[in-house]
Design an enzyme around this catalytic site. Structure first.
Site, mmCIF file in Angstrom:
data_model
loop_
_atom_site.group_PDB
_atom_site.id
_atom_site.type_symbol
_atom_site.label_atom_id
_atom_site.label_comp_id
_atom_site.label_asym_id
_atom_site.label_seq_id
_atom_site.Cartn_x
_atom_site.Cartn_y
_atom_site.Cartn_z
ATOM 1 N N CYS A 178 0.859 -1.189 0.000
ATOM 2 C CA CYS A 178 0.000 0.000 0.000
ATOM 3 C C CYS A 178 0.890 1.233 0.000
ATOM 4 C CB CYS A 178 -0.966 -0.018 1.183
ATOM 5 S SG CYS A 178 -0.187 0.009 2.810
ATOM 6 N N ASN B 178 2.231 1.403 4.426
ATOM 7 C CA ASN B 178 2.538 0.127 5.113
ATOM 8 C C ASN B 178 2.187 0.191 6.604
ATOM 9 O OD1 ASN B 178 5.434 -2.047 5.715
ATOM 10 N ND2 ASN B 178 3.369 -2.632 5.167
ATOM 11 N N CYS C 207 -1.549 0.658 7.352
ATOM 12 C CA CYS C 207 -2.991 0.345 7.432
ATOM 13 C C CYS C 207 -3.352 -0.873 6.575
ATOM 14 C CB CYS C 207 -3.842 1.546 7.001
ATOM 15 S SG CYS C 207 -3.601 3.023 8.014
ATOM 16 N N ARG C 208 -3.425 -0.668 5.264
ATOM 17 C CA ARG C 208 -3.995 -1.724 4.410
ATOM 18 C C ARG C 208 -3.095 -2.936 4.225
ATOM 19 N NH1 ARG C 208 -5.048 2.191 -0.449
ATOM 20 N NH2 ARG C 208 -3.204 3.088 0.555
ATOM 21 N N SER C 209 -1.804 -2.709 3.884
ATOM 22 C CA SER C 209 -0.974 -3.889 3.604
ATOM 23 C C SER C 209 -0.649 -4.723 4.846
ATOM 24 C CB SER C 209 0.278 -3.527 2.800
ATOM 25 O OG SER C 209 1.103 -2.610 3.451
ATOM 26 N N ASP D 161 -8.066 3.659 0.718
ATOM 27 C CA ASP D 161 -7.224 4.172 1.806
ATOM 28 C C ASP D 161 -8.118 4.650 2.964
ATOM 29 O OD1 ASP D 161 -5.517 5.592 3.419
ATOM 30 O OD2 ASP D 161 -4.622 6.767 1.786
HETATM 31 P P1 4NP Z 1 -1.883 2.732 4.099
HETATM 32 O O1 4NP Z 1 -2.590 4.068 4.666
HETATM 33 O O2 4NP Z 1 -1.320 3.116 2.747
HETATM 34 O O3 4NP Z 1 -3.016 1.785 3.993
HETATM 35 O O4 4NP Z 1 -0.834 2.343 5.103
HETATM 36 C C1 4NP Z 1 -1.972 5.309 4.712
HETATM 37 C C2 4NP Z 1 -1.110 5.599 5.745
HETATM 38 C C3 4NP Z 1 -0.526 6.841 5.822
HETATM 39 C C4 4NP Z 1 -0.804 7.802 4.861
HETATM 40 C C5 4NP Z 1 -1.672 7.496 3.822
HETATM 41 C C6 4NP Z 1 -2.254 6.244 3.755
HETATM 42 N N1 4NP Z 1 -0.221 9.089 4.944
HETATM 43 O O5 4NP Z 1 -0.514 9.933 4.088
HETATM 44 O O6 4NP Z 1 0.565 9.348 5.874
#
Ligand code: 4NP
Length: 165
Positions: free
Chosen positions: A11, A14, A16-18, A128
């Site tokens: 993602c 790294n 939340c989703r992954s 996201d």
């Molecule tokens: P992830 O979520 O890609 O699922 O880990 C996010 C975590 C942080 C951010 C965006 C999405 N950020 O902009 O900091």
């Protein structure tokens, strides 16, 4: 004995989703008795959160389903194209970032995660959840569970994986 298949979920951050997809897949693979045959990891395309553990909202949503998620955020590296058999992107932005730097012979390793969910529309993302509410984190769990079930079916079929424990 049997094949070892290596999977990396990717993602943006790294956190939340992954890591959620990684925990869900590990849970399913363990339940299927296939842990000795499937290696599972995750990474982010961005460097913002390197070294951090999963977001507490992701941990909480997963724990509510009996799934433990952990690990430390890392950034996807060029060497990962060699190490993994499957590189599974959460959304089209992750997909485009990855394919832009993929060695030509590795491009076939890249798929959108939800392409393994037979009920998913083509091109559909795991959205996201970072800037939204708790329901977004629950939806990530739902989507990862459906896709990872399809992924496990695919691995059993394509790689002849059989339970050894
Ligand atoms: P992830 O979520 O890609 O699922 O880990 C996010 C975590 C942080 C951010 C965006 C999405 N950020 O902009 O900091």
């Amino acid at each position: 004995m049997g094949a070892m298949v290596r999977i990396c979920f990717v993602c943006l951050g790294n956190i939340c989703r992954s890591p959620t997809a990684e925990g869900v897949m590990r849970h399913l693979v363990e339940a299927a008795g296939l842990s000795a045959h499937v290696e599972i990891d995750s990474a982010g395309t961005a460097a913002y959160h390197i070294g951090k553990g999963p977001d507490h909202r992701s941990r909480q949503a997963a724990a509510a389903r009996g799934i433990v998620i952990g690990g430390q955020a890392r950034q996807f590296t060029p060497a990962d194209w060699e190490r993994f058999d499957y590189v599974l992107a959460m959304d089209s932005s992750n997909y485009e970032d990855l394919i832009a730097h993929a060695p030509p012979e590795a491009k076939q390793k890249l798929r959108l995660l939800r392409s393994f969910d037979p009920a998913s529309p083509p091109g559909a993302p795991v959205p996201d959840p970072y800037y939204g509410g708790a329901e977004g984190f629950d939806e990530v769990l739902d989507l990862c569970e459906a896709a990872c079930r399809g992924l496990l079916d695919h691995l059993k079929r394509e790689h002849g994986l059989q339970q050894t424990s």
